[in-house]
Design a protein around this motif. Structure first.
Motif, short mmCIF file in Angstrom:
data_model
loop_
_atom_site.label_atom_id
_atom_site.label_comp_id
_atom_site.label_asym_id
_atom_site.label_seq_id
_atom_site.Cartn_x
_atom_site.Cartn_y
_atom_site.Cartn_z
N PRO A 1 96.14 20.55 -5.26
CA PRO A 1 96.75 19.89 -6.40
C PRO A 1 95.80 19.83 -7.58
CG PRO A 1 96.65 18.43 -4.47
CD PRO A 1 95.91 19.67 -4.13
N PRO A 2 96.33 19.81 -8.80
CA PRO A 2 95.50 19.64 -9.98
C PRO A 2 94.96 18.23 -10.03
CG PRO A 2 97.80 19.52 -10.59
CD PRO A 2 97.76 19.87 -9.14
N PRO A 3 93.98 17.96 -10.92
CA PRO A 3 93.42 16.63 -10.99
C PRO A 3 94.47 15.60 -11.33
CG PRO A 3 92.84 17.91 -12.92
CD PRO A 3 93.46 18.85 -11.95
N GLY A 4 94.34 14.42 -10.79
CA GLY A 4 95.31 13.38 -11.10
C GLY A 4 95.00 12.12 -10.36
N GLY A 5 94.36 12.22 -9.21
CA GLY A 5 93.99 11.03 -8.46
C GLY A 5 92.51 10.82 -8.55
N SER B 1 90.50 20.87 -16.34
CA SER B 1 91.01 20.85 -17.71
C SER B 1 92.44 21.38 -17.76
CB SER B 1 90.11 21.69 -18.63
OG SER B 1 88.79 21.21 -18.64
N PRO B 2 93.43 20.50 -17.99
CA PRO B 2 94.83 20.93 -17.99
C PRO B 2 95.14 22.10 -18.92
CG PRO B 2 94.71 18.55 -17.93
CD PRO B 2 93.30 19.03 -18.14
N VAL B 3 94.49 22.17 -20.08
CA VAL B 3 94.76 23.28 -21.00
C VAL B 3 94.47 24.62 -20.32
CG1 VAL B 3 93.82 24.45 -23.04
CG2 VAL B 3 94.54 22.07 -23.21
N TYR B 4 93.40 24.66 -19.54
CA TYR B 4 93.05 25.89 -18.83
C TYR B 4 93.93 26.10 -17.60
CZ TYR B 4 90.29 29.09 -15.94
OH TYR B 4 89.88 30.12 -15.13
N VAL C 1 99.37 12.28 -18.67
CA VAL C 1 98.82 13.63 -18.85
C VAL C 1 99.49 14.61 -17.91
CG1 VAL C 1 96.75 15.04 -18.60
CG2 VAL C 1 96.61 12.83 -19.75
N LEU C 2 99.72 14.20 -16.66
CA LEU C 2 100.37 15.08 -15.70
C LEU C 2 101.79 15.43 -16.16
CD1 LEU C 2 99.18 13.38 -12.41
CD2 LEU C 2 98.57 15.68 -13.18
N TYR C 3 102.53 14.43 -16.63
CA TYR C 3 103.89 14.69 -17.12
C TYR C 3 103.84 15.64 -18.31
CZ TYR C 3 108.36 14.20 -19.41
OH TYR C 3 109.57 14.48 -20.02
N ILE D 1 102.84 12.90 -8.06
CA ILE D 1 104.28 12.79 -8.35
C ILE D 1 104.64 11.33 -8.58
CG2 ILE D 1 106.58 13.04 -7.33
CD1 ILE D 1 105.57 15.59 -5.97
N GLN D 2 104.06 10.45 -7.80
CA GLN D 2 104.30 9.02 -7.99
C GLN D 2 103.78 8.56 -9.35
OE1 GLN D 2 106.03 6.73 -5.86
NE2 GLN D 2 105.94 5.69 -7.86
N ALA D 3 102.62 9.11 -9.75
CA ALA D 3 102.06 8.76 -11.06
C ALA D 3 103.00 9.20 -12.18
CB ALA D 3 100.69 9.40 -11.23
N ILE D 4 103.61 10.37 -12.02
CA ILE D 4 104.58 10.84 -13.02
C ILE D 4 105.79 9.93 -13.04
CG2 ILE D 4 106.15 12.72 -13.61
CD1 ILE D 4 104.04 14.66 -12.53
N ALA D 5 106.27 9.55 -11.85
CA ALA D 5 107.43 8.66 -11.76
C ALA D 5 107.12 7.30 -12.41
CB ALA D 5 107.83 8.47 -10.30
N ASP D 6 105.92 6.80 -12.17
CA ASP D 6 105.52 5.53 -12.79
C ASP D 6 105.54 5.63 -14.30
OD1 ASP D 6 105.18 4.45 -10.28
OD2 ASP D 6 102.99 4.71 -10.26
N TYR D 7 105.07 6.78 -14.79
CA TYR D 7 105.09 7.00 -16.24
C TYR D 7 106.52 7.04 -16.76
CZ TYR D 7 105.12 9.52 -20.64
OH TYR D 7 105.38 9.90 -21.93
N LEU D 8 107.38 7.78 -16.07
CA LEU D 8 108.78 7.89 -16.51
C LEU D 8 109.48 6.53 -16.45
CD1 LEU D 8 109.80 11.25 -14.79
CD2 LEU D 8 109.49 10.83 -17.25
N GLY D 9 109.04 5.68 -15.55
CA GLY D 9 109.63 4.34 -15.47
C GLY D 9 109.10 3.40 -16.52
N SER D 10 108.04 3.80 -17.20
CA SER D 10 107.42 2.90 -18.19
C SER D 10 107.84 3.21 -19.62
CB SER D 10 105.90 2.99 -18.07
OG SER D 10 105.42 4.26 -18.56
#
Length: 218
Positions: free
Chosen positions: A148-152, A96-99, A160-162, A208-217
């Motif tokens: 690492p935190p959840p993401g994959g 849970s990211p909030v926690y 959500v990661l960003y 990190i790639q998922a964040i980059a993909d988000y920033l590119g979208s």
């Protein structure tokens, strides 16, 4: 004949006493279970009230409908929205990211949440999933250092990661000052920028790639 009837009466009387004793035991057992359920319900209500109090005190200054600050979480007390957007995974504080941002010290910006308050939020998330915090002593309060935190694999998306790790400094959505950044640039920044060094070991290359993909979208 009289002795035989007397024996039968004694047997029937004995069985009756056994049945009555069993019924009394079952009644006491049922009352015990009812009391136990009541105590559990009261404890869960206490945990819920305590956790919401922590969120209101520590987080609602920025994450509330009346806040002048635009954040990825517009209302920290809207539990339905928090769960729908994967900020809280009921029953799984470690996912849970909030926690997690509390444990990592990333939130709140103006202070640190005490260990007891973090524990209250952790227990509440377990209660939301129908679990018993006292029956989960081995559930880690957060991933071990370097994990690492959840993401994959079905975890939170790049969005959500960003929003969890980046938006508080770099802006939300299309207002982000890091639109178009590549995974290489993000990795380099984590290794060299003072404010981002704390993210080392927390984000995997895939995340990190998922964040980059988000920033590119956006």
């Amino acid at each position: 004949m009289g002795k035989r009837w007397g024996s039968k009466i004694a047997v029937v009387s004995g069985l009756t006493l056994i049945v009555l004793s069993f019924q009394n035991c079952m009644s006491s057992h049922d009352k015990f279970n009812e009391n136990l359920v009541d105590l559990n319900a009261i404890n869960n209500e206490r945990i819920t009230a305590g956790a919401l109090g922590v969120l209101q005190t520590a987080c609602s200054g920025c994450h509330s409908p009346t806040s002048a600050t635009t954040t990825p979480i517009p209302d920290i007390l809207d539990v339905d929205a928090l769960t729908a957007d994967d900020w809280i995974v009921p029953g799984e504080p470690q996912n849970s990211p909030v926690y997690l941002v509390m444990v990592d010290g990333l939130m709140p910006h103006d202070g640190e949440i005490s260990a007891s308050d973090r524990q209250m939020v952790r227990d509440w998330i377990i209660v939301l999933g129908g679990g018993d915090p006292n029956a989960s002593p081995n559930l880690p309060p957060a991933p071990p250092p370097g994990t690492p935190p959840p993401g994959g694999g079905g975890g939170p998306s790049g969005t959500v990661l960003y929003n969890t790790y980046c938006a508080s400094c770099h802006g939300v959505g299309a207002a982000s000052t890091k639109r178009g950044r590549t995974a290489g640039q993000i990795t380099n920044a984590i290794g060299t920028v003072g404010q981002m060094v704390g993210l080392q070991g927390q984000l995997s290359p895939a995340q990190i790639q998922a964040i980059a993909d988000y920033l590119g979208s956006i």
